[in-house]
Design an enzyme around this catalytic site. Sequence first.
Site, PDB file in Angstrom:
ATOM      1  N   HIS A  25       0.841  -1.194   0.000  1.00 10.57           N
ATOM      2  CA  HIS A  25       0.000   0.000   0.000  1.00 10.57           C
ATOM      3  C   HIS A  25       0.875   1.242   0.000  1.00 10.57           C
ATOM      4  O   HIS A  25       1.917   1.282   0.668  1.00 10.57           O
ATOM      5  CB  HIS A  25      -0.909   0.010   1.226  1.00 10.57           C
ATOM      6  CG  HIS A  25      -1.666  -1.263   1.405  1.00 10.57           C
ATOM      7  ND1 HIS A  25      -2.616  -1.701   0.508  1.00 10.57           N
ATOM      8  CD2 HIS A  25      -1.607  -2.204   2.374  1.00 10.57           C
ATOM      9  CE1 HIS A  25      -3.104  -2.852   0.924  1.00 10.57           C
ATOM     10  NE2 HIS A  25      -2.500  -3.184   2.047  1.00 10.57           N
ATOM     11  N   GLU A  27      -1.771  -0.704   8.323  1.00  9.76           N
ATOM     12  CA  GLU A  27      -2.724  -1.659   8.886  1.00  9.76           C
ATOM     13  C   GLU A  27      -2.055  -2.583   9.888  1.00  9.76           C
ATOM     14  O   GLU A  27      -0.820  -2.644   9.977  1.00  9.76           O
ATOM     15  CB  GLU A  27      -3.369  -2.480   7.771  1.00  9.76           C
ATOM     16  CG  GLU A  27      -2.397  -3.300   6.943  1.00  9.76           C
ATOM     17  CD  GLU A  27      -3.030  -3.891   5.676  1.00  9.76           C
ATOM     18  OE1 GLU A  27      -4.204  -3.620   5.413  1.00  9.76           O
ATOM     19  OE2 GLU A  27      -2.323  -4.622   4.974  1.00  9.76           O
ATOM     20  N   HIS A  37       3.501  -7.674   1.206  1.00  8.69           N
ATOM     21  CA  HIS A  37       2.885  -8.615   2.144  1.00  8.69           C
ATOM     22  C   HIS A  37       1.780  -9.413   1.462  1.00  8.69           C
ATOM     23  O   HIS A  37       1.287  -9.050   0.391  1.00  8.69           O
ATOM     24  CB  HIS A  37       2.313  -7.875   3.354  1.00  8.69           C
ATOM     25  CG  HIS A  37       1.212  -6.906   3.002  1.00  8.69           C
ATOM     26  ND1 HIS A  37       1.459  -5.600   2.640  1.00  8.69           N
ATOM     27  CD2 HIS A  37      -0.143  -7.039   2.941  1.00  8.69           C
ATOM     28  CE1 HIS A  37       0.321  -4.980   2.394  1.00  8.69           C
ATOM     29  NE2 HIS A  37      -0.675  -5.844   2.557  1.00  8.69           N
ATOM     30  N   ARG A  55      -1.351  -4.466  -6.305  1.00  7.29           N
ATOM     31  CA  ARG A  55      -1.145  -5.910  -6.445  1.00  7.29           C
ATOM     32  C   ARG A  55       0.035  -6.142  -7.385  1.00  7.29           C
ATOM     33  O   ARG A  55       0.037  -5.642  -8.513  1.00  7.29           O
ATOM     34  CB  ARG A  55      -2.420  -6.553  -7.005  1.00  7.29           C
ATOM     35  CG  ARG A  55      -2.399  -8.071  -7.063  1.00  7.29           C
ATOM     36  CD  ARG A  55      -3.653  -8.621  -7.734  1.00  7.29           C
ATOM     37  NE  ARG A  55      -4.861  -8.253  -7.034  1.00  7.29           N
ATOM     38  CZ  ARG A  55      -5.879  -7.583  -7.579  1.00  7.29           C
ATOM     39  NH1 ARG A  55      -5.834  -7.208  -8.835  1.00  7.29           N
ATOM     40  NH2 ARG A  55      -6.947  -7.297  -6.872  1.00  7.29           N
TER      41      ARG A  55
END
Length: 322
Positions: free
Chosen positions: A103, A120, A178, A198
């Site tokens: 991200h 996150e 990740h 992605r």
Amino acid sequence: MNLYPLKFNPILKERLWGGTKLKTLFGKPSTSEITGESWELSTVTGDISVISNGDFAGTSLQELIDTYPTQLLGKSVVERFGTDFPILIKFIDAKQDLSIQLHPNDALAKERHNSFGKTEMWYIMDADPGAELIVGFNKDVSKQEYENSLENDTLLDLLNYEKVREGDTFFINTGKIHAIGAGVLLAEIQQTSDVTYRVFDFNRKDKEGNLRELHTELAFDAIDYEKKDDFKVSYPKERNAVNAMVDCPYFKTNFLDLDKDIVLDIKHRDTFTIFMCVAGTAAIGNTFGEVTIQKGETTLLPANSDQIEIRTKGTKLLEVTI
């Protein structure tokens, strides 16, 4: 305003990699065999949570924020974010491996997508034997080396794999490559953002037979190529106490493992409080009402709560504030 503890209708998301645990273990109202996510608290455009309990049942979270901003969010939160709810809360069931992704940070996300970045954290609620996550690289990698790995289909050789079990907690800062592995069920707390780059998807095809979009070019300048061991969260687990887990600019998370009733004095707290139940059952109340949540459920308490009473014979909770 008498703002009681709020519950919300889950927003269920079908995902190529999803399964059935959100229904079978948490009782989510899914009719799909590939439900990957339950969005518990969201004001993402097109996916805004709707209150399910009490006098405000049927009202959206955004409507309530717009009507009672400081009472619900807290003055300091409104000063920082306006009436944008800054947190997105999810439960995720990975029957298959998720795509390898990352991200962007706030600056890149603002410039490219007019969005927040996406920091996150994950709390592992259940994991099949041998289940693992991908978190970061297994060595320092140059941009050229990374590009070569994509061309040669050797990216997986550069990645760091972590075996997981219930209670393991991971902090995923922006730029960190990740992926959630098959067999992992987790609670996710993140900035309000749905911006994901992605970079590899195991050459899978969707139900229409198409390869999913990759964001190769966008990711080049967003990736942190250094090997960093900054992702595994070590936290105390004292019974019947508030244990600090994560304290970052975007959210603060505590862990509560309770086998008796407790009262939390939060008069000093100028923020809303979220509880995610990750085990057992608890009744959680403020002056204006009480709600019961069980494993896989979430409640939001408004910032104008002076104290929170938690009644339980056994529960584990994640407490989230700003």
